[in-house]
Design an enzyme around this catalytic site. Structure first.
Site, mmCIF file in Angstrom:
data_model
loop_
_atom_site.group_PDB
_atom_site.id
_atom_site.type_symbol
_atom_site.label_atom_id
_atom_site.label_comp_id
_atom_site.label_asym_id
_atom_site.label_seq_id
_atom_site.Cartn_x
_atom_site.Cartn_y
_atom_site.Cartn_z
ATOM 1 N NE ARG A 126 -4.366 -1.526 1.614
ATOM 2 C CZ ARG A 126 -5.338 -1.911 2.415
ATOM 3 N NH1 ARG A 126 -5.193 -1.796 3.729
ATOM 4 N NH2 ARG A 126 -6.455 -2.395 1.922
ATOM 5 C CE LYS A 156 -17.521 -14.106 9.302
ATOM 6 N NZ LYS A 156 -17.808 -12.761 9.749
ATOM 7 N N GLY A 162 -8.017 -8.041 0.785
ATOM 8 C CA GLY A 162 -6.824 -8.077 1.617
ATOM 9 C C GLY A 162 -6.085 -9.400 1.548
HETATM 10 P P1 ADP Z 1 -10.258 -11.328 1.358
HETATM 11 O O1 ADP Z 1 -9.528 -10.609 2.455
HETATM 12 O O2 ADP Z 1 -9.361 -11.655 0.201
HETATM 13 O O3 ADP Z 1 -11.515 -10.616 0.949
HETATM 14 P P2 ADP Z 1 -11.613 -13.026 3.272
HETATM 15 O O4 ADP Z 1 -11.210 -12.091 4.355
HETATM 16 O O5 ADP Z 1 -13.036 -13.130 2.923
HETATM 17 O O6 ADP Z 1 -10.735 -12.738 1.948
HETATM 18 O O7 ADP Z 1 -11.191 -14.513 3.673
HETATM 19 C C1 ADP Z 1 -9.886 -14.858 3.940
HETATM 20 C C2 ADP Z 1 -9.791 -15.879 5.005
HETATM 21 O O8 ADP Z 1 -10.561 -17.031 4.692
HETATM 22 C C3 ADP Z 1 -8.362 -16.340 5.173
HETATM 23 O O9 ADP Z 1 -7.972 -16.150 6.520
HETATM 24 C C4 ADP Z 1 -8.432 -17.813 4.817
HETATM 25 O O10 ADP Z 1 -7.553 -18.613 5.563
HETATM 26 C C5 ADP Z 1 -9.848 -18.170 5.148
HETATM 27 N N1 ADP Z 1 -10.275 -19.392 4.461
HETATM 28 C C6 ADP Z 1 -10.339 -19.608 3.136
HETATM 29 N N2 ADP Z 1 -10.750 -20.853 2.862
HETATM 30 C C7 ADP Z 1 -10.947 -21.466 4.051
HETATM 31 C C8 ADP Z 1 -11.396 -22.767 4.445
HETATM 32 N N3 ADP Z 1 -11.708 -23.695 3.548
HETATM 33 N N4 ADP Z 1 -11.513 -23.024 5.768
HETATM 34 C C9 ADP Z 1 -11.200 -22.079 6.684
HETATM 35 N N5 ADP Z 1 -10.770 -20.835 6.379
HETATM 36 C C10 ADP Z 1 -10.654 -20.525 5.075
HETATM 37 MG MG MG Z 2 -9.860 -10.489 4.571
#
Ligand code: ADP
Ligand code: MG
Length: 395
Positions: A38, A201, A353
């Site tokens: 960033r 989620k 992120g």
């Molecule tokens: P971003 O920041 O890219 O938008 P999110 O914050 O929605 O993504 O999700 C990221 C988190 O989801 C990470 O900490 C990752 O480890 C977790 N995650 C992804 N797949 C799984 C899974 N199958 N089981 C548990 N946690 C997961």
């Molecule tokens: Mg995230």
């Protein structure tokens, strides 16, 4: 499509105090910056302002200090890192973002010098979009530029109330680039348009799934989110993370995809672990998940299936890791799709992120057409929402 914003390039900056809102909300590990993406992303705008002879007043938030001074969330390490990256090598950090100290530092700036105001969120008024606080910030500015795309979806004082209180306001180079890329994906994506969504989620991303459904040719779902969809199809998902209260919604989303002819893909195989700390993964097809196991990543057949769609795409947007990539045993899926995107001939964009962290960790960022610095902001923009920080820049 929105009217073009005024750019920093249109402002007269020589000898003027330029309040430059940046997004220096970097990940820290005990005072050490673990990823300076960033800071680097804001450099072109900062260097531009310096070259034009502005007296640059940088402002950012860092973390969630909740309106109190929290030493661990001081911008001190950011000031040090920025000084290393800037040609001029100099950054003056104020002890507070408002008040006499800040006014003194800013008042003494010479043309081309850079000050960084201490964490905006040390004052609760920042997140409250307080106009009195914005007035105090405005006293440090002759012109205002917002380059903090990652904070543009927040109606906070430094991005929403402040621009209107300064004579001239405009968007920074990063902000303009982010909006150009997202406008293209939102309004005229090269087809086939493939969206890849994962992460933790379903609930946090339902809006974006619904909005993407209207626009994409293929919707590929991985990550923990996929488990809720697999469960909604009646499959056993063991002890995997599932949002029980979202099963009906997941079902209706899948019906909608079918009706509108969207190519909706879920994992066909997964990597299983006995716990989040498991050191090895077992590959299983999705109809053979052990009742004691957790699905923590997509499997190799799924990675290949998703990679095929990515390679054939005109444009690809990715948000949310395919698995628990922080644990190397469950990082393969995210690495696999990141590699496929890096090699794909289409227009490739990653936002979010954790997904961006996965791409940077793999050293693949330079091979993407665009790595968005704003997770929440890019999703909200693609969903069709207006961003307060962008609206406030309208002439
Ligand atoms: P971003 O920041 O890219 O938008 P999110 O914050 O929605 O993504 O999700 C990221 C988190 O989801 C990470 O900490 C990752 O480890 C977790 N995650 C992804 N797949 C799984 C899974 N199958 N089981 C548990 N946690 C997961
Ligand atoms: Mg995230």
């Amino acid at each position: 499509m929105s009217a073009p914003l005024r750019s920093i390039e249109d402002l007269d900056l020589e000898g003027r105090r330029l309040f430059l809102r940046v997004d220096f909300n970097v990940p820290l590990d005990g005072g050490r910056i673990t990823d300076d993406t960033r800071i680097r992303a804001a450099l072109p705008t900062i260097e531009f302002a310096i070259e034009r002879g502005a007296r640059v007043v940088l402002a950012s938030h860092l973390g969630r200090p909740k309106g109190e001074r929290v030493e661990a969330l001081s911008l001190e390490p950011v000031a040090a890192r920025l000084a290393e990256l800037l040609t001029s090598g100099e950054v003056l950090l104020t002890d507070d973002c408002v008040g006499d100290g800040a006014r003194k530092v800013v008042g003494d700036l010479r043309d081309g010098q850079v000050a960084l105001l201490e964490n905006l969120r040390f004052h609760a008024e920042e997140t409250q979009n307080d106009s009195g606080f914005a007035q105090q910030l405005a006293r440090l500015a002759d012109a205002y530029v917002n380059d903090a795309f990652g904070a543009a979806h927040r109606a906070h004082a430094s991005v929403a109330a402040l621009p209107g209180l300064v004579d001239e306001h405009a968007a920074g180079l990063l902000m303009i680039r982010e909006l150009e890329v997202l406008d293209r994906l939102r309004d005229a994506p090269p087809h086939p348009f493939v969206a890849l969504v994962g992460g933790a989620k379903v609930s946090g991303k339902l809006g974006v799934l619904e909005a993407l459904m209207e626009r994409v040719d293929s919707l590929l779902v991985g990550g923990a989110m996929a488990n809720t969809f697999l469960a909604a199809r009646g499959l056993e998902v063991g002890r995997s993370r599932v949002e029980e209260d979202k099963l009906a919604l997941a079902r209706s989303l899948m019906e909608r995809a079918e009706q509108s002819g969207v190519d909706f893909l879920l994992p066909v195989d997964v990597r299983l672990g006995s716990s989040l700390e498991a050191q090895d993964a077992q590959i299983a097809e999705v109809d053979a998940i052990d009742s004691q196991a957790m699905a923590l990543d997509i499997g190799p057949a799924t990675t290949e299936l998703f990679a095929q769609r990515i390679r054939a795409a005109g444009s690809v947007f990715w948000n949310g890791p395919m698995g628990l990539f922080e644990n190397p045993a469950f990082a393969e899926g995210s690495l696999g799709v990141a590699t496929a995107m890096a090699q794909a001939p289409g227009f490739t964009v990653v936002g979010g992120g954790d997904s961006v962290a996965a791409v940077c960790q793999a050293g693949l960022a330079a091979q993407f057409d665009h790595v968005s610095t704003g997770g929440g902001a890019s999703l909200q923009y693609l969903e069709g929402h207006r961003l307060p920080g962008v609206e406030a820049l309208n002439p």
